[in-house]
Design a protein around this motif. Structure first.
Motif, PDB file in Angstrom:
ATOM      1  N   PRO A 110       0.786  -1.250   0.000  1.00 31.65           N
ATOM      2  CA  PRO A 110       0.000   0.000   0.000  1.00 31.65           C
ATOM      3  C   PRO A 110       0.808   1.285   0.000  1.00 31.65           C
ATOM      4  O   PRO A 110       0.268   2.335  -0.329  1.00 31.65           O
ATOM      5  N   THR A 111       2.071   1.231   0.365  1.00 29.98           N
ATOM      6  CA  THR A 111       2.824   2.487   0.417  1.00 29.98           C
ATOM      7  C   THR A 111       3.883   2.601  -0.669  1.00 29.98           C
ATOM      8  O   THR A 111       4.746   3.471  -0.601  1.00 29.98           O
ATOM      9  N   ASP A 112       3.843   1.744  -1.676  1.00 35.34           N
ATOM     10  CA  ASP A 112       4.786   1.896  -2.786  1.00 35.34           C
ATOM     11  C   ASP A 112       4.465   3.140  -3.598  1.00 35.34           C
ATOM     12  O   ASP A 112       5.354   3.846  -4.059  1.00 35.34           O
ATOM     13  N   GLU A 113       3.189   3.354  -3.836  1.00 30.57           N
ATOM     14  CA  GLU A 113       2.702   4.596  -4.451  1.00 30.57           C
ATOM     15  C   GLU A 113       1.483   5.030  -3.639  1.00 30.57           C
ATOM     16  O   GLU A 113       0.628   4.204  -3.322  1.00 30.57           O
ATOM     17  N   ALA A 114       1.422   6.302  -3.319  1.00 27.99           N
ATOM     18  CA  ALA A 114       0.302   6.767  -2.498  1.00 27.99           C
ATOM     19  C   ALA A 114      -0.017   8.222  -2.805  1.00 27.99           C
ATOM     20  O   ALA A 114       0.830   8.978  -3.282  1.00 27.99           O
ATOM     21  N   VAL A 115      -1.263   8.590  -2.520  1.00 27.55           N
ATOM     22  CA  VAL A 115      -1.681   9.985  -2.578  1.00 27.55           C
ATOM     23  C   VAL A 115      -1.734  10.487  -1.141  1.00 27.55           C
ATOM     24  O   VAL A 115      -2.423   9.906  -0.297  1.00 27.55           O
ATOM     25  N   TYR A 147      -2.992   7.772 -10.931  1.00 28.51           N
ATOM     26  CA  TYR A 147      -3.940   8.445 -10.057  1.00 28.51           C
ATOM     27  C   TYR A 147      -5.220   8.805 -10.808  1.00 28.51           C
ATOM     28  O   TYR A 147      -6.335   8.625 -10.285  1.00 28.51           O
ATOM     29  N   ARG A 148      -5.075   9.291 -12.042  1.00 27.23           N
ATOM     30  CA  ARG A 148      -6.265   9.596 -12.846  1.00 27.23           C
ATOM     31  C   ARG A 148      -7.058   8.314 -13.141  1.00 27.23           C
ATOM     32  O   ARG A 148      -8.292   8.339 -13.175  1.00 27.23           O
ATOM     33  N   TYR A 149      -6.352   7.207 -13.367  1.00 23.96           N
ATOM     34  CA  TYR A 149      -6.997   5.901 -13.568  1.00 23.96           C
ATOM     35  C   TYR A 149      -7.821   5.550 -12.321  1.00 23.96           C
ATOM     36  O   TYR A 149      -8.971   5.118 -12.433  1.00 23.96           O
ATOM     37  N   TRP A 150      -7.223   5.759 -11.143  1.00 23.49           N
ATOM     38  CA  TRP A 150      -7.918   5.464  -9.884  1.00 23.49           C
ATOM     39  C   TRP A 150      -9.170   6.332  -9.742  1.00 23.49           C
ATOM     40  O   TRP A 150     -10.234   5.829  -9.357  1.00 23.49           O
ATOM     41  N   LEU A 151      -9.077   7.617 -10.052  1.00 26.03           N
ATOM     42  CA  LEU A 151     -10.232   8.507  -9.969  1.00 26.03           C
ATOM     43  C   LEU A 151     -11.341   8.052 -10.916  1.00 26.03           C
ATOM     44  O   LEU A 151     -12.517   7.987 -10.533  1.00 26.03           O
ATOM     45  N   THR A 152     -10.958   7.738 -12.149  1.00 26.81           N
ATOM     46  CA  THR A 152     -11.944   7.323 -13.153  1.00 26.81           C
ATOM     47  C   THR A 152     -12.658   6.051 -12.723  1.00 26.81           C
ATOM     48  O   THR A 152     -13.890   5.933 -12.860  1.00 26.81           O
ATOM     49  N   GLU A 153     -11.904   5.092 -12.190  1.00 30.61           N
ATOM     50  CA  GLU A 153     -12.502   3.828 -11.746  1.00 30.61           C
ATOM     51  C   GLU A 153     -13.492   4.039 -10.603  1.00 30.61           C
ATOM     52  O   GLU A 153     -14.350   3.196 -10.356  1.00 30.61           O
ATOM     53  N   ARG A 154     -13.377   5.172  -9.923  1.00 31.76           N
ATOM     54  CA  ARG A 154     -14.268   5.465  -8.799  1.00 31.76           C
ATOM     55  C   ARG A 154     -15.283   6.553  -9.130  1.00 31.76           C
ATOM     56  O   ARG A 154     -15.878   7.169  -8.241  1.00 31.76           O
ATOM     57  N   GLY A 155     -15.452   6.800 -10.410  1.00 32.73           N
ATOM     58  CA  GLY A 155     -16.511   7.684 -10.862  1.00 32.73           C
ATOM     59  C   GLY A 155     -16.239   9.167 -10.742  1.00 32.73           C
ATOM     60  O   GLY A 155     -17.166   9.974 -10.806  1.00 32.73           O
TER      61      GLY A 155
END
Length: 310
Positions: A110-115, A147-155
């Protein structure tokens, strides 16, 4: 008196010892960050894996990831450790670059890449990022796209988030000054920010995106690779050996990293080393191509099979 026989026996040995050391090929490699993503590179340099294969490797650190392709084209660099997304944008722009080896890939740690959100920002869920300013280590770089991929996947429409290009080493200070509301970072900068108390992990990004996708890759121009096939082979072997060393000797690897990163010892001590992933295939590149095409970052189709150097 020294006998003639002994003089004749010693002469070849004296001549051999007087010979200069075998010449090494000087190469320059660039990397935008000093984190653990290129741990195998630092280990390869400091543990002598490049040297024993005849490579005198200079490592240039700093600057923005998006500048790496132009530095390759200008011959300021021979090889660059750059993000998959920067590579694809360069290809889309007409540059003839190739991937010679993988660097690191996404994992489920979980902490390899994080916001990380600024203290007291109130950011808790995806919709809270709307209207906020988020620092990324390069517009269009891998962390930005993930990060944009993560946002898109969550609407969440990522167009409603403001992005600012931010160097990884400056993220802690920018969060502290509230210049940005959040940043997308990797270790050891994640630990640095959390330990300083200026930000918290709002999104454990690595744990919420597909694993095994290349984040950093070692790339060069096709022209350079064609003219330096022996150096490409030596570089590959050195990085692979460096990756094995990283897995076996994490503490020693951290010392190697910090000869370049110059991070506070307490930060590096608790930092997790990113999994080194030299192996890379066309399916990995094809995944990135699909994501970037859906985000409107690429203008044409690309034959990814031609992008991996043989």
């Amino acid at each position: 008196m020294i006998s003639l026989f002994r003089l004749l026996w010693a002469a070849p040995l004296i001549a051999f010892l007087a010979m200069p050391a075998a010449a090494q090929t000087k190469l320059t490699i660039g990397t935008a960050g000093g984190g653990t993503a290129v741990a195998a590179l630092f280990a390869g340099k400091e543990e002598g894996y490049f040297g024993k294969r005849g490579l005198d490797m200079s490592i240039l650190m700093g600057g923005l990831d998006s500048n790496m392709p132009s530095a390759l084209l200008a011959h300021s660099l021979d090889i660059a450790a750059t993000s998959a997304t920067t590579f694809f944008q360069a290809i889309d722009g007409g540059l003839d670059l190739v991937v010679i080896l993988g660097g690191t890939a996404t994992s489920k740690r979980p902490t390899d890449e994080a916001v990380l959100a600024a203290k007291d920002s109130g950011i808790k869920e995806p919709k809270d990022f709307i209207g906020r300013k988020v620092g990324v280590p390069g517009i269009g770089a891998a962390l930005h796209v993930l990060y944009r991929y993560w946002l898109t996947e969550r609407g969440v429409d990522f167009h409603k988030v403001e992005f600012a290009e931010t160097l990884l080493p400056r993220m802690r200070d920018l969060l502290a000054a509230k210049t940005v509301d959040a940043v997308v970072a990797v270790n050891p900068f994640i630990g640095q920010i959390v330990d300083a108390g200026v930000g918290y992990i709002a999104v454990p990004l690595a744990g919420e995106i597909p694993s095994g996708k290349p984040v950093i890759m070692y790339v060069t121009t096709r022209e350079w690779a064609d003219g330096h096939k022996s150096e490409v082979a030596a570089f590959r072997a050195s990085i692979i050996e460096g990756a094995d060393f990283v897995a076996a000797e994490p503490d020693r690897t951290k010392e190697d990293i910090n000869r370049y990163a110059k991070l506070p010892p307490q930060v590096l001590k608790v930092a997790q080393l990113s999994d080194q992933a030299p192996k890379i295939d066309t399916a990995d590149l094809d995944w990135w191509f699909g994501v970037m095409k859906r985000q409107g970052m690429l203008t044409r189709d690309i034959d990814v099979k031609k992008l991996l150097y043989p």
